[in-house]
Structure formats: structure tokens, C-alpha cells
Design a protein around this motif. Structure first.
Motif, short mmCIF file in Angstrom:
data_model
loop_
_atom_site.label_atom_id
_atom_site.label_comp_id
_atom_site.label_asym_id
_atom_site.label_seq_id
_atom_site.Cartn_x
_atom_site.Cartn_y
_atom_site.Cartn_z
N PHE A 1 -41.50 36.04 -7.96
CA PHE A 1 -41.11 37.44 -8.14
C PHE A 1 -40.00 37.52 -9.20
CE2 PHE A 1 -42.94 37.04 -3.97
CZ PHE A 1 -43.67 38.19 -3.79
N PRO B 1 -33.43 32.95 2.54
CA PRO B 1 -34.13 34.23 2.36
C PRO B 1 -33.20 35.29 1.76
CG PRO B 1 -33.61 33.89 4.67
CD PRO B 1 -33.24 32.63 3.98
N ILE C 1 -39.80 45.34 -2.76
CA ILE C 1 -40.90 44.93 -3.65
C ILE C 1 -41.63 46.18 -4.14
CG2 ILE C 1 -42.98 43.55 -3.87
CD1 ILE C 1 -42.01 41.93 -1.45
N ARG D 1 -38.90 42.86 2.18
CA ARG D 1 -39.01 41.66 3.00
C ARG D 1 -38.10 40.59 2.40
NH1 ARG D 1 -42.80 37.68 1.03
NH2 ARG D 1 -44.04 38.42 -0.74
N ASP D 2 -37.87 39.55 3.17
CA ASP D 2 -37.04 38.44 2.70
C ASP D 2 -37.89 37.48 1.89
OD1 ASP D 2 -34.96 39.55 4.03
OD2 ASP D 2 -35.06 38.22 5.78
N ILE D 3 -37.36 37.07 0.73
CA ILE D 3 -38.06 36.14 -0.16
C ILE D 3 -37.13 34.97 -0.41
CG2 ILE D 3 -39.09 35.83 -2.45
CD1 ILE D 3 -39.70 38.81 -2.47
N LYS E 1 -37.99 31.42 -5.08
CA LYS E 1 -39.20 32.12 -5.50
C LYS E 1 -38.85 33.29 -6.43
CE LYS E 1 -42.13 29.65 -3.06
NZ LYS E 1 -43.14 28.81 -3.74
N LEU E 2 -37.55 33.46 -6.72
CA LEU E 2 -37.11 34.57 -7.55
C LEU E 2 -36.75 34.07 -8.94
CD1 LEU E 2 -34.73 36.39 -5.01
CD2 LEU E 2 -37.13 36.89 -5.49
N CYS F 1 -35.20 41.74 -0.28
CA CYS F 1 -35.74 42.29 -1.53
C CYS F 1 -36.58 43.53 -1.24
CB CYS F 1 -36.60 41.27 -2.26
SG CYS F 1 -35.70 39.79 -2.78
#
Length: 688
Positions: free
Chosen positions: A69, A95, A100, A14-16, A20-21, A98
Motif C-alpha cells: 500500500f 500494525p 484505505i 484496518r491495521d496494515i 507493507k507500506l 490505516c
């Protein structure tokens, strides 16, 4: 009933948002390699993120997910995205695709990072070539392809050059039957049939080195550095429709000329044009050749011309150049390596001063009408004009000055004088009715044998006259164009070389011999009778020096293939005796080939022997350590490095050594051909 194998489940994606990375500290990549972060960022900006990041949920101290993440695999892509954010070319909340992975105690995060880097297979060069070719066919230029993939235009040209290789050879390369180096060697020719022919000949051979492939493919071509190519100029050859083949993968010294007949025609046309201009000076004959062998002027008399005087302006220029040369040499005397511009200037000054030393000379008009010129091409491609040689048949003959003198020769007194006192007998013979019959042949031989033996005895008892007689005969053989006949059966047969190296004519030894020959030739009378008197007036020192010079023309230390069946040629025993005598002469005269100016070079030895021979030479000349350092190099690189190492070593190959001077040879298989680590910085590895 057995349970069915449990099916695997792939990680979801999914796109993150980028903010947030965070980069995991478990990422195994620490050392920069391959494309830089800046180049990768430019690639993402151009094409987008082609490969997703691999991430895991980040946990807090209690093992709960924090909403962030970490990135264990894809650290370079993460840093490239980070750079784009800093450059404000990418929104920090953009986005990011990624994959996961679930948190599992069975799979360590370090294992994920290591697998992502190790299991990635590099692109095969043939696939890279096909991709470049497809992009070029779609309209992209070489420069655009190079910019898109952050490689140099040369790399793209090298890969695209593989289109010159026969498809069958490309398939063989794909199946690992050829190495990339071998495949690249085939690109110097676009003749697919010839490429296949060469590979079929080498496929099962022990010697399939790239240099051997190049040699076979270019054996009918001419190097662009050849004197003929330099003489006409590559531009003239190309303008005439000629093709130059280049090797993009190796240093090719300008490439190869494929159309040799065209090259020969252009050379011939230009040389003839030059010859026509020189013929206008009035010379009787002109000979043209790309290169004349050493000793081609033997038997010809060289005219001594008068050098044209320098004008006042030329004299000032010469003095100024000499002053500048002295100043530069003094200023840079303590510097090991001259700056490029200074080195270039020194070369220009030396060339200009040499031109002053070799000024055009002026010949007598009468001499020009009976003499000729040799026209050839020097190694640097410059025209070489050697004027003023008289052939024996063109020498002036003593002729009566008038009809009265011709008549006088027919009188009895003249006949008697000319025949040394035998004129009366001849006249009496003509006056007798029946005539006295000639002496029988056998009696003539017996009588002249008595005279010959008496003359031998008389000469043996008079060393001074014997020396003069010998010198007279030898000087005639070496300097004068008269037939080598006479009462003294002594001669020197000048030995000519059936095969010779390109640098022989310009070697210090050849120059020394030629200059000494010219010095004596300037003083030796052209008249045979005057020569006898001139030799008698020389002091003992000059007579011995002249004798030694003349005798030297008979020395023959050449290797020659023995003829085991007798007949023409030399026998094996005869060759051994010749070389043994050559050693004796060398020792007696103190000959030193190193002092004589011989050095091992790529051209005269190292580039024409095997790698094992090169390593043997380096081992003998400078030691095992340097031999080990170059053992891993390619043949051409090894030869170049060996030339540098051996330049001042005093090493000589066996044919140039004297018997008893052999160097102990270590077998080449004792050298490890793999490069070894070494902490000694005094001897850098050649490849560096």
C-alpha cells in the motif's frame, strides 16, 4: 418517481503491517515545516499514532494489486514510524492504523494528498491556551508541557499568561474583535476592570495598537529601569512586598513597578540614610531630590576644595590601568565589533579611571559650617553627592573686630569718612535747633536726573570704563550672590527651563557651559570692590570672553505656547521674534546641533512620535529605500531600527533646524507598508 440521492460510502479502515507500506511519490509535501520528524517520532512513542495514515493499494504494471500500500497522505507520520523502526523502538511488522481508499479514476492520488494538508485547520491560540491550562491544573509543570509538545517553556508561559486577561476580552478575541497582539498587550496587567476600561476607551479609536494598550495600562506604573528602581534595587522592592509586572511577549526592559508609593518610600528612606551619613561631615544644610533641574545652583557660590592626594598604591594602580587601556585600544583598533569580554573590561577600566579623576575633595572646616550639599540620583541609579555650595545669606559679612572699632564708627570723623564727605552737613543738621528740612521729593528727582544724564554722557565717551562697568554688572549677576542693584541699569536674566529632557544635564553642551563657568569662578574675587580692580587688570581678549560668557546666560530660544489673550506669557508675535532672533544668533555663531552632540534616539524623539513621523525622519535622513524596509515593523521595533539608521546621518527634527534649512518632505502614504522582495544584500531587512 425520481431516484433518491445516492448515499456516500466512507473508506474502510484496518491495521496494515508497517513493512507493507511505502511512501507515495505523489505526496505533495516536499518542504519541512512545523514539528520535525524526530519530534513527531518522540510524540508517537509517547502517545501512540493519534491520526491514521491514508493509503491506497499499490498496482503492478498490469493493474493488479501487489499486496503493498502506498501512502499519499500522512508522509510525515510514515517517516516518523520509519525512524522508530530504524531505532528498533518499533517492530517492522507492527500494525499501523490505516484508512484505505478505493482506486478510482475520478479522484487523483495527488488530490488526496493536497486535500489532507490544505483542509487541516491550525489550532486556535485560545484553544491552545485552554489546553495548556487544563494540563497544568492536572499537575503538569510548564517544563513538562513544553517537552510534551516540543515547544519552549517560554511559549507555554506566554500562552498561560493569557489567564491574566479578562474573560470578556478572551471572548472578544475568539470572535475576532481583537488581534492576538492586542490580546497579549493586556497581559501586563491583572486588573480585569482596568483592562475592560482601556478596551472600552480604545474599541472605537483609530489607534488600537498594542503599544498604546500597554502605555495606558502602565501609565501609573514605573519602569524597572527607572533611576529610582535602580537606586534601591529590585530585590529590595520585592522583599518589601512590591510586585513587578512583566511582559512575556515584548522586550520590557525589566518590567514595571506597580506599587509606586512603596517605591517612593524605599527611595526616601535610603536617601535619608545616605544624607545622615553626609550630614555628619558638618554641612550646614542638605537638599534631597530625585533629580534637580538644570541651573539649580544659580546664585550660589561653589567652594573650591582640595582633592585628596593619591597614595603610592593608587598611583601604581592608575598607571597600570592607563597602560592596559592603551594596549587594548591599540590591539583592537582595527576591529569593528569588540568581543564581549573585551568590551566589558574596557568599560570597567574607564569607570575605574573616572573614579580617580573624581576623587573626594577636602574643604576647610569653616567653609563646611556655612555651606551645603545637593544629593540626587543619577540616571544609572547611583547616588550623586554635590558638596560645597554657599547661599547668599550665609556669606561672611564685614563686621567690626572689637568694641573700640564700633565706638570709633560713631565719631564725627568716621561718619564724615563713611558718607563720602557729607558727614559735616549731617552733623550740622543734627546740631541745628529747627533743622534744615529735607529737599522736596521733586527737586531730588530733578537733581539726580541731571547727574544721571551727565553720567551717561561721561560713560558713553569712555568705552573702556563702560566695558568695565558692564562686565562688573554682568559678572555680579552671573557669579556673585549679591543683589543685582546699582547705578547701571543693565542685566542678564538667566533663563531656566520649565521642561527639560533627561539627558540635558549630561549633554556635552551642558558640560561645556558648566566647566567654563567653573573656570571663571575659580578666579573671580568674592569681594565687590576687588572685583572692579580685577576686571580692570584683564586684557581685552579675556574681557571679551568673560563678557560673552555672561551674556550667554540671557539667551532664550525656548518654544512657549503663546497667550492669545495677552496678560502673562508671550504673544504669538513675540514668539516669532524670539525664534527669529535665535536663528540669527545661531547663524552668526556657527551653531551646529549635530556637532553639539545631539542625535535622534528612541528616548529623546523617535519613541515619542508617530510611526509616520519615524518614517519621515528615516526618509529625510537616509532615503526612501530604508524607510520602505522598516515600514512594516511594529512601532517599538521601527523606533529602534530608525535610531540605528539615523545615528550618523546628521538628521535633525524641525525645531532644531534653522529657518531655511527645511528638508523636502514626501507624504507617508507614498510608501508601501508591505515588505518587498529585494535582491540587494547590502541592506538587510530590519526584521532579519
Amino acid at each position: 418517481m425520481a431516484n433518491a440521492d445516492q448515499k456516500i460510502t466512507l473508506a474502510s479502515s484496518r491495521d496494515i503491517p508497517f513493512n507493507k507500506l511505502t511512501l507515495s511519490q505523489s505526496n505533495v509535501r516536499r518542504i519541512k515545516s512545523g514539528v520535525s520528524i524526530e519530534e513527531l517520532a518522540a510524540s508517537i512513542a509517547r502517545r501512540g499514532l493519534i491520526q491514521s495514515l491514508h493509503v491506497r493499494p499499490q498496482l503492478d504494471g498490469e493493474g493488479k494489486e501487489t499486496g503493498l500500500f502506498e501512502v499519499p497522505a500522512g508522509g510525515r507520520r510514515y517517516r516518523a514510524l520509519e525512524l522508530l523502526v530504524k531505532q528498533k523502538r518499533l517492530n517492522k511488522t507492527a500494525p499501523v492504523p490505516c484508512v484505505i481508499s478505493e482506486i478510482s479514476d475520478d479522484i487523483l492520488i495527488d488530490e488526496v494528498s493536497l486535500a489532507e494538508n490544505i483542509e487541516r485547520a491550525p489550532l486556535h491560540p485560545l484553544d491552545q491556551f485552554r489546553a495548556f491550562l487544563a494540563m497544568r491544573e492536572k499537575g503538569m509543570s510548564v517544563e513538562e508541557i513544553a517537552a510534551a509538545f516540543f515547544v519552549s517553556a517560554k511559549v507555554v508561559k506566554q500562552r498561560l499568561r493569557l489567564t491574566a486577561v479578562a474573560p470578556a476580552l478572551l471572548e472578544s478575541y475568539a470572535e475576532d474583535e481583537l488581534t492576538l497582539e492586542q490580546l497579549m498587550a493586556f497581559t501586563i496587567s491583572e486588573d480585569h476592570d482596568r483592562q475592560q476600561q482601556v478596551w472600552d476607551a480604545l474599541r472605537n479609536s483609530w489607534n488600537k495598537e498594542p503599544y498604546q494598550i500597554r502605555r495606558l495600562l502602565t501609565e501609573n506604573a514605573v519602569k524597572a529601569s527607572d533611576r529610582r528602581a535602580r537606586f534601591i534595587g529590585l530585590d529590595a522592592y520585592v522583599e518589601a512586598g512590591g510586585v513587578i509586572v512583566r511582559d512575556l511577549f515584548e522586550e520590557d526592559d525589566g518590567g514595571w513597578i506597580e506599587d509606586v508609593p512603596l517605591l517612593e518610600r524605599l527611595v526616601t528612606e535610603k536617601m535619608k540614610a545616605e544624607a545622615e551619613a553626609i550630614a555628619a561631615e558638618g554641612w550646614k544644610w542638605i537638599e534631597l531630590s530625585i533629580d534637580f533641574p538644570y541651573g539649580h545652583t544659580s546664585g550660589l557660590r561653589r567652594l573650591i576644595g582640595k582633592a585628596l592626594a593619591l597614595s603610592e598604591a593608587e598611583q601604581r594602580e592608575q598607571v597600570g590601568l592607563q597602560d592596559e587601556l592603551s594596549e587594548l585600544e591599540s590591539h583592537y583598533a582595527q576591529i569593528d565589533e569588540l568581543p564581549e569580554e573585551v568590551d566589558t573590561r574596557l568599560g570597567a577600566i574607564e569607570a575605574a579611571l573616572e573614579a580617580f579623576e573624581h576623587r573626594p575633595v577636602q574643604f576647610d572646616e569653616a567653609d563646611i559650617k556655612r555651606a551645603g550639599v545637593f544629593i540626587s540620583i543619577r540616571h544609572d541609579g547611583q547616588l550623586f553627592v554635590d558638596r560645597g555650595y554657599v547661599r547668599p545669606e550665609d556669606e561672611d559679612l564685614a563686621e567690626p573686630n572689637s568694641i573700640d572699632e564700633m565706638s570709633a564708627l560713631k565719631t564725627p570723623e568716621a561718619v564724615g569718612s563713611a558718607t563720602g564727605g557729607m558727614g559735616e552737613g549731617l552733623l550740622e543738621t543734627e546740631e541745628e535747633e529747627d533743622g534744615i528740612k529735607p529737599l522736596p521729593e521733586r527737586l531730588l528727582v530733578e537733581l539726580t536726573a541731571h547727574r544721571t544724564l551727565a553720567l551717561r554722557d561721561a560713560l558713553a565717551n569712555n568705552p573702556e570704563i563702560a566695558m568695565t562697568a558692564l562686565l562688573h554688572k554682568l559678572v555680579r549677576d552671573s557669579f556673585l550672590p549679591y543683589p543685582a542693584t546699582g547705578a547701571l541699569e543693565a542685566s542678564v536674566r538667566q533663563v531656566h527651563f520649565p521642561v527639560q529632557a533627561d539627558d540635558l544635564k549630561e549633554s556635552p553642551v551642558a558640560t561645556s557651559v558648566e566647566e567654563r563657568h567653573e573656570r571663571w569662578g575659580d578666579h573671580i574675587p568674592a569681594d565687590e570692590a576687588a572685583l572692579w580692580d580685577w576686571l580692570g587688570e584683564l586684557d581685552d581678549r579675556d574681557r571679551l570672553a568673560l563678557l560673552a560668557h555672561c551674556v550667554s546666560f540671557g539667551v532664550n530660544a525656548l518654544h512657549e505656547k503663546p497667550n492669545p489673550y495677552g496678560g502673562s506669557g508671550i504673544s504669538g508675535q513675540g514668539l516669532e521674534a524670539r525664534l527669529r532672533e535665535a536663528d540669527r544668533l545661531a547663524r552668526a555663531s556657527g551653531l551646529n546641533m549635530v556637532a553639539a552632540g545631539w542625535r535622534p534616539t528612541v528616548q529623546n524623539y523617535l519613541g515619542r512620535v508617530t510611526k509616520a513621523r519615524i518614517l519621515q525622519a528615516v526618509r529625510e535622513g537616509v532615503g526612501d529605500r530604508d524607510a520602505e524596509r522598516i515600514a512594516h515593523l511594529k512601532k517599538s521595533e521601527m523606533a529602534d531600527e530608525a535610531e540605528r539608521l539615523l545615528a550618523d546621518s546628521g538628521w535633525l527634527p524641525e525645531p532644531l533646524r534653522m529657518n531655511g534649512d527645511d528638508i523636502e518632505v514626501i507624504e507617508t502614504d507614498e510608501i508601501d507598508t508591505e515588505p518587498k522582495a529585494d535582491d540587494d544584500e547590502d541592506h538587510p531587512v530590519a526584521a532579519e
